[in-house]
Design an enzyme around this catalytic site. Structure first.
Site, PDB file in Angstrom:
ATOM      1  CB  SER A   1      44.207 -23.942 -15.716  1.00 31.18           C
ATOM      2  OG  SER A   1      44.407 -24.473 -17.002  1.00 31.18           O
TER       3      SER A   1
ATOM      4  CD  GLU B   1      49.897 -30.755 -15.841  1.00 38.42           C
ATOM      5  OE1 GLU B   1      48.914 -30.635 -16.591  1.00 38.42           O
ATOM      6  OE2 GLU B   1      50.827 -31.550 -16.050  1.00 38.42           O
TER       7      GLU B   1
ATOM      8  CG  ASP C   1      52.872 -42.597 -20.104  1.00 37.99           C
ATOM      9  OD1 ASP C   1      52.192 -42.465 -21.141  1.00 37.99           O
ATOM     10  OD2 ASP C   1      53.616 -41.712 -19.653  1.00 37.99           O
TER      11      ASP C   1
ATOM     12  CG  PHE D   1      59.140 -33.819 -22.337  1.00 39.42           C
ATOM     13  CD1 PHE D   1      58.492 -34.674 -21.457  1.00 39.42           C
ATOM     14  CD2 PHE D   1      58.414 -32.796 -22.930  1.00 39.42           C
ATOM     15  CE1 PHE D   1      57.145 -34.520 -21.194  1.00 39.42           C
ATOM     16  CE2 PHE D   1      57.071 -32.625 -22.664  1.00 39.42           C
ATOM     17  CZ  PHE D   1      56.435 -33.492 -21.794  1.00 39.42           C
TER      18      PHE D   1
ATOM     19  CG  HIS E   1      46.631 -26.752 -18.510  1.00 42.85           C
ATOM     20  ND1 HIS E   1      45.968 -26.682 -17.294  1.00 42.85           N
ATOM     21  CD2 HIS E   1      47.543 -27.758 -18.375  1.00 42.85           C
ATOM     22  CE1 HIS E   1      46.457 -27.612 -16.473  1.00 42.85           C
ATOM     23  NE2 HIS E   1      47.408 -28.275 -17.105  1.00 42.85           N
TER      24      HIS E   1
HETATM   25  P1  FAD Z   1      43.650 -41.823 -23.694  1.00 44.23           P
HETATM   26  O1  FAD Z   1      43.272 -40.465 -24.163  1.00 44.23           O
HETATM   27  O2  FAD Z   1      42.601 -42.654 -23.108  1.00 44.23           O
HETATM   28  O3  FAD Z   1      44.294 -42.639 -24.897  1.00 44.23           O
HETATM   29  C1  FAD Z   1      45.453 -42.135 -25.520  1.00 44.23           C
HETATM   30  C2  FAD Z   1      45.614 -42.799 -26.866  1.00 44.23           C
HETATM   31  O4  FAD Z   1      45.886 -44.194 -26.706  1.00 44.23           O
HETATM   32  C3  FAD Z   1      44.392 -42.724 -27.723  1.00 44.23           C
HETATM   33  O5  FAD Z   1      44.255 -41.475 -28.339  1.00 44.23           O
HETATM   34  C4  FAD Z   1      44.633 -43.871 -28.664  1.00 44.23           C
HETATM   35  O6  FAD Z   1      45.575 -43.512 -29.627  1.00 44.23           O
HETATM   36  C5  FAD Z   1      45.224 -44.905 -27.739  1.00 44.23           C
HETATM   37  N1  FAD Z   1      44.125 -45.714 -27.175  1.00 44.23           N
HETATM   38  C6  FAD Z   1      43.621 -45.608 -25.926  1.00 44.23           C
HETATM   39  N2  FAD Z   1      42.616 -46.493 -25.755  1.00 44.23           N
HETATM   40  C7  FAD Z   1      42.504 -47.174 -26.930  1.00 44.23           C
HETATM   41  C8  FAD Z   1      41.685 -48.213 -27.370  1.00 44.23           C
HETATM   42  N3  FAD Z   1      40.763 -48.771 -26.571  1.00 44.23           N
HETATM   43  N4  FAD Z   1      41.872 -48.681 -28.629  1.00 44.23           N
HETATM   44  C9  FAD Z   1      42.806 -48.156 -29.446  1.00 44.23           C
HETATM   45  N5  FAD Z   1      43.629 -47.153 -29.055  1.00 44.23           N
HETATM   46  C10 FAD Z   1      43.471 -46.668 -27.838  1.00 44.23           C
HETATM   47  N6  FAD Z   1      50.265 -39.166 -17.062  1.00 44.23           N
HETATM   48  C11 FAD Z   1      50.376 -39.493 -15.751  1.00 44.23           C
HETATM   49  O7  FAD Z   1      50.865 -40.584 -15.428  1.00 44.23           O
HETATM   50  N7  FAD Z   1      49.969 -38.637 -14.760  1.00 44.23           N
HETATM   51  C12 FAD Z   1      49.405 -37.425 -15.040  1.00 44.23           C
HETATM   52  O8  FAD Z   1      49.040 -36.667 -14.135  1.00 44.23           O
HETATM   53  C13 FAD Z   1      49.269 -37.043 -16.424  1.00 44.23           C
HETATM   54  N8  FAD Z   1      48.697 -35.858 -16.761  1.00 44.23           N
HETATM   55  C14 FAD Z   1      48.542 -35.543 -18.097  1.00 44.23           C
HETATM   56  C15 FAD Z   1      47.891 -34.350 -18.422  1.00 44.23           C
HETATM   57  C16 FAD Z   1      47.700 -33.990 -19.761  1.00 44.23           C
HETATM   58  C17 FAD Z   1      47.009 -32.694 -20.087  1.00 44.23           C
HETATM   59  C18 FAD Z   1      48.190 -34.856 -20.795  1.00 44.23           C
HETATM   60  C19 FAD Z   1      48.028 -34.464 -22.241  1.00 44.23           C
HETATM   61  C20 FAD Z   1      48.819 -36.059 -20.472  1.00 44.23           C
HETATM   62  C21 FAD Z   1      48.996 -36.426 -19.125  1.00 44.23           C
HETATM   63  N9  FAD Z   1      49.596 -37.628 -18.758  1.00 44.23           N
HETATM   64  C22 FAD Z   1      49.724 -37.963 -17.420  1.00 44.23           C
HETATM   65  C23 FAD Z   1      50.136 -38.549 -19.791  1.00 44.23           C
HETATM   66  C24 FAD Z   1      49.136 -39.659 -20.165  1.00 44.23           C
HETATM   67  O9  FAD Z   1      48.879 -40.468 -19.048  1.00 44.23           O
HETATM   68  C25 FAD Z   1      49.767 -40.484 -21.287  1.00 44.23           C
HETATM   69  O10 FAD Z   1      49.895 -39.736 -22.463  1.00 44.23           O
HETATM   70  C26 FAD Z   1      49.097 -41.838 -21.543  1.00 44.23           C
HETATM   71  O11 FAD Z   1      49.934 -42.586 -22.427  1.00 44.23           O
HETATM   72  C27 FAD Z   1      47.731 -41.750 -22.167  1.00 44.23           C
HETATM   73  O12 FAD Z   1      46.774 -41.386 -21.261  1.00 44.23           O
HETATM   74  P2  FAD Z   1      45.466 -40.610 -21.797  1.00 44.23           P
HETATM   75  O13 FAD Z   1      44.507 -40.402 -20.719  1.00 44.23           O
HETATM   76  O14 FAD Z   1      45.880 -39.463 -22.596  1.00 44.23           O
HETATM   77  O15 FAD Z   1      44.890 -41.778 -22.728  1.00 44.23           O
END
Ligand code: FAD
Length: 297
Positions: free
Chosen positions: A15, A17, A109, A219, A269
């Protein structure tokens, strides 16, 4: 050890991105890349959502054009940052109505950038798991989520990351795509941890073929991605030699994907950065794509 579930000679899936372009020039680059990569017949192509939801419209219009102008299967990234539940739900419904059936669900973030503390929007989703569950209620979506082989930079320990990943899968996510990594042992160690925790969805390696090493250093530091010494050494002194750097980049990425493939990984990916050359080469190496695409090259 075979790190993905395979029972017979598996099909390799790739896939890609992309990110929504912010200028006419970038738009041209994106669509040239999409056109070039389409014949490879990727499993899906995803389009990112800008930090703080900043590309909401552009992500949507890029996805719409993919549906209108190509035969590709789109996946729209979506974050919870700086938006109420109603706003996020509205975006999900608009994707559903446009025919999108795959969302990459993320927390996003912190609005202050990585390193600052994350505060959910007062009326927003607090966790990605909540978002995943709601997306599944709104429509017949496949939902992918993120995973971090070297830990999320905010995370205290792997246990927290694994608990968060498990919650996302319990809420309905069926695939995790990893943050990019350059050290395959970190990926394999992570997959072992994930399986030991009883999480069985595919952990798809996110591969970033590096063409500009100087940029990647900053990065990687921000994301907590380690750069093996051997990897860095290969790019040393090549900052002003783009052609040689490109050759080295292809060789390094080829080595990485080949090693993953040899260990049984069947889904990849690619972070394209909207460029096609290196990713196209990696797919050919993996044998991904239709016969036509191989003839067309
Ligand atoms: P989650 O997986 O929900 O959480 C990440 C980490 O934060 C957890 O593993 C944990 O350590 C901590 N955490 C979260 N919730 C809790 C809780 N309740 N209690 C304690 N700790 C907690 N960012 C963008 O803005 N736009 C995008 O399109 C984008 N695409 C991405 C695609 C991929 C494949 C990846 C890997 C990252 C992407 N990101 C993107 C970055 C991502 O938004 C950031 O890394 C962000 O900081 C975390 O989002 P997440 O969904 O990974 O969080």
């Amino acid at each position: 050890m075979n790190h993905q579930q395979t029972s017979h000679e598996p099909e390799i899936k790739a896939s890609f991105e992309f990110f929504p372009p912010s200028s006419d020039e970038m738009e041209k680059t994106l669509w040239r890349s999409v056109e070039r990569l389409e014949p490879i017949n990727p499993h899906f192509v995803s389009v990112t959502y800008g930090a703080g939801g900043s590309t909401r419209e552009r992500t949507h219009s890029t996805i719409k054009r993919i549906i209108a102008d190509t035969n590709l299967v789109p996946a729209a990234h979506l974050t919870c940052v700086a938006a109420s539940r109603d706003d996020v739900d509205q975006v999900v419904r608009s994707y559903r109505d446009a025919g999108v059936r795959h969302i990459v669900a993320l927390r996003g973030d912190p609005p202050g950038g990585l390193g600052s503390s994350y505060e959910p929007h007062p009326q927003g989703y607090e966790t990605t798991a909540e978002l995943v569950a709601r997306i599944k209620e709104i429509g017949p979506f496949e939902v992918s989520v993120s995973a971090y082989p070297e830990k999320h930079p905010e995370s205290q320990d792997f246990e927290t990351d694994l608990a968060v990943l498990a919650a996302k899968v319990d809420a309905g996510a069926t695939r995790a795509i990893t943050q990019c990594f350059f050290d395959n042992t970190a990926y394999f160690r992570f997959v072992d941890r994930v399986r030991a925790r009883g999480i069985n969805v595919p952990i798809v390696p996110g591969i970033l073929p590096v063409s500009n090493f100087a940029k990647v250093i900053g990065f990687a530091e921000k994301c907590g991605t380690s750069i093996p010494e051997s990897f860095a050494r290969r790019f040393e002194g090549l900052d002003d030699e783009p052609e040689t750097r490109q050759l080295v980049a292809a060789a390094v990425a080829a080595e990485q994907v080949s090693a993953l493939r040899e260990q049984g990984v069947t889904e990849f990916h690619f972070y394209t950065l909207n460029r096609s050359n290196l990713v196209y080469a990696m797919c050919r190496l993996l044998g991904v794509g239709s016969q036509d695409s191989q003839c067309a090259a």
